[in-house]
Write a protein that holds these residues in place. Structure first.
Motif, PDB file in Angstrom:
ATOM      1  N   TRP A  77       0.813  -1.212   0.000  1.00  0.00           N
ATOM      2  CA  TRP A  77       0.000   0.000   0.000  1.00  0.00           C
ATOM      3  C   TRP A  77       0.853   1.272   0.000  1.00  0.00           C
ATOM      4  N   SER A  78       2.149   1.153   0.154  1.00  0.00           N
ATOM      5  CA  SER A  78       2.974   2.355   0.328  1.00  0.00           C
ATOM      6  C   SER A  78       3.037   3.181  -0.952  1.00  0.00           C
ATOM      7  N   ARG A  79       3.019   4.480  -0.801  1.00  0.00           N
ATOM      8  CA  ARG A  79       3.091   5.396  -1.942  1.00  0.00           C
ATOM      9  C   ARG A  79       4.255   6.375  -1.815  1.00  0.00           C
ATOM     10  N   THR A  80       4.581   6.719  -0.562  1.00  0.00           N
ATOM     11  CA  THR A  80       5.624   7.736  -0.325  1.00  0.00           C
ATOM     12  C   THR A  80       6.505   7.294   0.832  1.00  0.00           C
ATOM     13  N   VAL A  81       7.801   7.550   0.683  1.00  0.00           N
ATOM     14  CA  VAL A  81       8.721   7.357   1.814  1.00  0.00           C
ATOM     15  C   VAL A  81       9.218   8.742   2.218  1.00  0.00           C
ATOM     16  N   ILE A  82       9.028   9.048   3.494  1.00  0.00           N
ATOM     17  CA  ILE A  82       9.495  10.336   4.020  1.00  0.00           C
ATOM     18  C   ILE A  82      10.801  10.065   4.752  1.00  0.00           C
ATOM     19  N   SER A  83      11.850  10.737   4.302  1.00  0.00           N
ATOM     20  CA  SER A  83      13.168  10.524   4.903  1.00  0.00           C
ATOM     21  C   SER A  83      13.475  11.649   5.886  1.00  0.00           C
ATOM     22  N   LEU A  84      13.906  11.268   7.081  1.00  0.00           N
ATOM     23  CA  LEU A  84      14.240  12.251   8.122  1.00  0.00           C
ATOM     24  C   LEU A  84      15.716  12.104   8.477  1.00  0.00           C
ATOM     25  N   ALA A  85      16.371  13.228   8.696  1.00  0.00           N
ATOM     26  CA  ALA A  85      17.796  13.185   9.052  1.00  0.00           C
ATOM     27  C   ALA A  85      18.074  14.091  10.243  1.00  0.00           C
ATOM     28  N   VAL A  86      18.957  13.622  11.125  1.00  0.00           N
ATOM     29  CA  VAL A  86      19.482  14.505  12.177  1.00  0.00           C
ATOM     30  C   VAL A  86      21.003  14.553  12.037  1.00  0.00           C
ATOM     31  N   GLN A  87      21.549  15.673  12.426  1.00  0.00           N
ATOM     32  CA  GLN A  87      22.995  15.851  12.250  1.00  0.00           C
ATOM     33  C   GLN A  87      23.795  15.152  13.349  1.00  0.00           C
ATOM     34  N   ILE A  88      25.035  14.855  12.991  1.00  0.00           N
ATOM     35  CA  ILE A  88      26.028  14.361  13.953  1.00  0.00           C
ATOM     36  C   ILE A  88      27.012  15.513  14.152  1.00  0.00           C
ATOM     37  N   PHE A  89      27.243  15.908  15.372  1.00  0.00           N
ATOM     38  CA  PHE A  89      28.110  17.064  15.619  1.00  0.00           C
ATOM     39  C   PHE A  89      29.589  16.701  15.386  1.00  0.00           C
ATOM     40  N   PRO A  90      30.287  17.452  14.524  1.00  0.00           N
ATOM     41  CA  PRO A  90      31.700  17.124  14.247  1.00  0.00           C
ATOM     42  C   PRO A  90      32.579  16.998  15.488  1.00  0.00           C
ATOM     43  N   PRO A  91      32.470  17.891  16.503  1.00  0.00           N
ATOM     44  CA  PRO A  91      33.384  17.741  17.646  1.00  0.00           C
ATOM     45  C   PRO A  91      33.182  16.445  18.427  1.00  0.00           C
ATOM     46  N   MET A  92      32.060  15.780  18.212  1.00  0.00           N
ATOM     47  CA  MET A  92      31.823  14.511  18.897  1.00  0.00           C
ATOM     48  C   MET A  92      32.310  13.338  18.046  1.00  0.00           C
ATOM     49  N   ILE A  93      31.956  13.328  16.767  1.00  0.00           N
ATOM     50  CA  ILE A  93      32.385  12.189  15.931  1.00  0.00           C
ATOM     51  C   ILE A  93      33.896  12.204  15.713  1.00  0.00           C
ATOM     52  N   GLU A  94      34.493  13.378  15.782  1.00  0.00           N
ATOM     53  CA  GLU A  94      35.952  13.429  15.560  1.00  0.00           C
ATOM     54  C   GLU A  94      36.756  12.855  16.736  1.00  0.00           C
ATOM     55  N   THR A  95      36.094  12.476  17.816  1.00  0.00           N
ATOM     56  CA  THR A  95      36.798  11.793  18.910  1.00  0.00           C
ATOM     57  C   THR A  95      36.766  10.266  18.746  1.00  0.00           C
ATOM     58  N   THR A  96      36.087   9.788  17.711  1.00  0.00           N
ATOM     59  CA  THR A  96      35.905   8.348  17.546  1.00  0.00           C
ATOM     60  C   THR A  96      37.220   7.588  17.375  1.00  0.00           C
ATOM     61  N   PRO A  97      37.366   6.354  17.894  1.00  0.00           N
ATOM     62  CA  PRO A  97      36.363   5.605  18.657  1.00  0.00           C
ATOM     63  C   PRO A  97      36.381   6.022  20.128  1.00  0.00           C
ATOM     64  N   SER A  98      35.234   6.466  20.594  1.00  0.00           N
ATOM     65  CA  SER A  98      35.168   6.974  21.972  1.00  0.00           C
ATOM     66  C   SER A  98      33.753   6.775  22.511  1.00  0.00           C
ATOM     67  N   VAL A  99      33.640   6.854  23.815  1.00  0.00           N
ATOM     68  CA  VAL A  99      32.310   6.759  24.421  1.00  0.00           C
ATOM     69  C   VAL A  99      31.520   8.038  24.141  1.00  0.00           C
ATOM     70  N   VAL A 100      32.216   9.142  23.842  1.00  0.00           N
ATOM     71  CA  VAL A 100      31.535  10.404  23.509  1.00  0.00           C
ATOM     72  C   VAL A 100      30.703  10.202  22.239  1.00  0.00           C
ATOM     73  N   TYR A 101      31.337   9.642  21.204  1.00  0.00           N
ATOM     74  CA  TYR A 101      30.612   9.408  19.960  1.00  0.00           C
ATOM     75  C   TYR A 101      29.574   8.301  20.146  1.00  0.00           C
ATOM     76  N   SER A 102      29.928   7.298  20.934  1.00  0.00           N
ATOM     77  CA  SER A 102      28.997   6.203  21.181  1.00  0.00           C
ATOM     78  C   SER A 102      27.685   6.718  21.798  1.00  0.00           C
ATOM     79  N   GLU A 103      27.818   7.610  22.762  1.00  0.00           N
ATOM     80  CA  GLU A 103      26.625   8.179  23.411  1.00  0.00           C
ATOM     81  C   GLU A 103      25.810   8.997  22.400  1.00  0.00           C
ATOM     82  N   LEU A 104      26.505   9.761  21.580  1.00  0.00           N
ATOM     83  CA  LEU A 104      25.803  10.570  20.571  1.00  0.00           C
ATOM     84  C   LEU A 104      25.038   9.656  19.610  1.00  0.00           C
ATOM     85  N   TYR A 105      25.707   8.593  19.176  1.00  0.00           N
ATOM     86  CA  TYR A 105      25.108   7.634  18.243  1.00  0.00           C
ATOM     87  C   TYR A 105      23.827   7.045  18.848  1.00  0.00           C
ATOM     88  N   ASN A 106      23.920   6.625  20.111  1.00  0.00           N
ATOM     89  CA  ASN A 106      22.742   6.041  20.770  1.00  0.00           C
ATOM     90  C   ASN A 106      21.622   7.068  20.906  1.00  0.00           C
TER      91      ASN A 106
END
Ligand code: SF4
Ligand code: SF4
Length: 264
Positions: free
Chosen positions: A51-80
């Motif tokens: 029955w599907s006709r449309t897919v609505i895509s939603l995005a949220v940003q990942i903050f660079p100062p957090m992902i740039e610490t990867t692999p870290s618990v800081v990025y892990s928490e953001l991801y979760n």
């Protein structure tokens, strides 16, 4: 619905989604999956939900100062947090569409039980990257992620599927990936092999999943290096090339994870 009613309804959905805090929203008609025929038919939304006709895509940003610490618990928490946030936003938007009289539901943003499953079978039943690409949110880069003009590949995605016929957004023309090879060069598992004639590299998903399994055991999952280093996106201009100092990134890695404790 008249075309004016359709346009007004689309605006209403966008307002609702933006109120929920998402950074980007786009609309794809399900025919785009068969029109482009880039993935196996069993993954087309219309073959999963007839029955599907449309897919609505939603995005949220990942903050660079957090992902740039990867692999870290800081990025892990953001991801979760992005995972919870996206599922909740998609749930609420599907509910909104239900209240407006349409069938709707969401496909959860990751949808696997445990990383051990991905090590053996590294794919999901539905691709949010393809949905976002068909919904005009961005283009697919060498690193297999969705690249957006605003945040490069530093976005997390979820999809709402509905039988509402909503005018699709135009897909982006041209490629956002500049083929700089930073993702290929910096991947700790050397999982990418650039291909002639295609912007998208060949990817050994098993290698990537195995590394993720290791990081999960160390409480500093996921990796995301190929996302962190990509120079595409206005966010890189906003925060600067290195949004966290090398010693700052190391500092963050030295706390909170099993690896940090073992290295003490
Ligand atoms: S997430 Fe990490 S291991 Fe996986 S492809 Fe990207 S850089 Fe490589
Ligand atoms: S790092 Fe470079 S090659 Fe990789 S996806 Fe980004 S722009 Fe493309």
């Amino acid at each position: 619905m008249t075309s004016q009613q359709k346009a007004d309804f689309k605006k209403k959905i966008k307002r609702e989604a933006l109120k929920l805090g998402v950074n980007k929203i786009g609309f794809a008609n399900v025919e785009r999956w068969s029109e482009f025929a880039e993935i196996a038919e069993e993954f087309y939304p219309q073959n999963i939900w007839s029955w599907s006709r449309t897919v609505i895509s939603l995005a949220v940003q990942i903050f660079p100062p957090m992902i740039e610490t990867t692999p870290s618990v800081v990025y892990s928490e953001l991801y979760n947090t992005t995972n919870r946030f996206l599922d909740e936003a998609a749930y609420r938007l599907a509910n909104f569409l239900n209240r407006e009289g349409f069938r709707a539901h969401f496909f959860p943003r990751d949808c696997y039980g445990d990383i051990s499953v991905l090590v053996k079978k590294p794919e999901a039943a539905f691709s949010h990257v393809i949905a976002a690409y068909y919904a005009g949110l961005g283009t697919i880069g060498m690193n297999h992620t969705l690249l957006t003009p605003e945040f490069g590949p530093r976005v997390r995605l979820v999809s709402v599927i509905t039988d509402a016929e909503i005018t699709p957004d135009p897909m982006l023309s041209g490629e956002l990936c500049i083929k700089c090879g930073m993702c290929v060069k910096n991947c700790p598992m050397k999982a990418f092999t650039p291909q002639k004639g295609s912007i998208i590299a060949d990817m050994d998903k098993h290698k990537c999943a195995r590394y993720h399994a290791q990081l999960k055991g160390e409480f500093r999952y996921p990796c995301g290096v190929c996302t962190a280093v990509c120079p595409v996106g206005e966010d890189k201009k906003k925060y600067g090339k290195n949004s966290v100092t090398p010693q700052g990134a190391e500092h963050c890695r030295n706390f909170g994870s099993k690896n940090a404790v073992e290295n003490t």
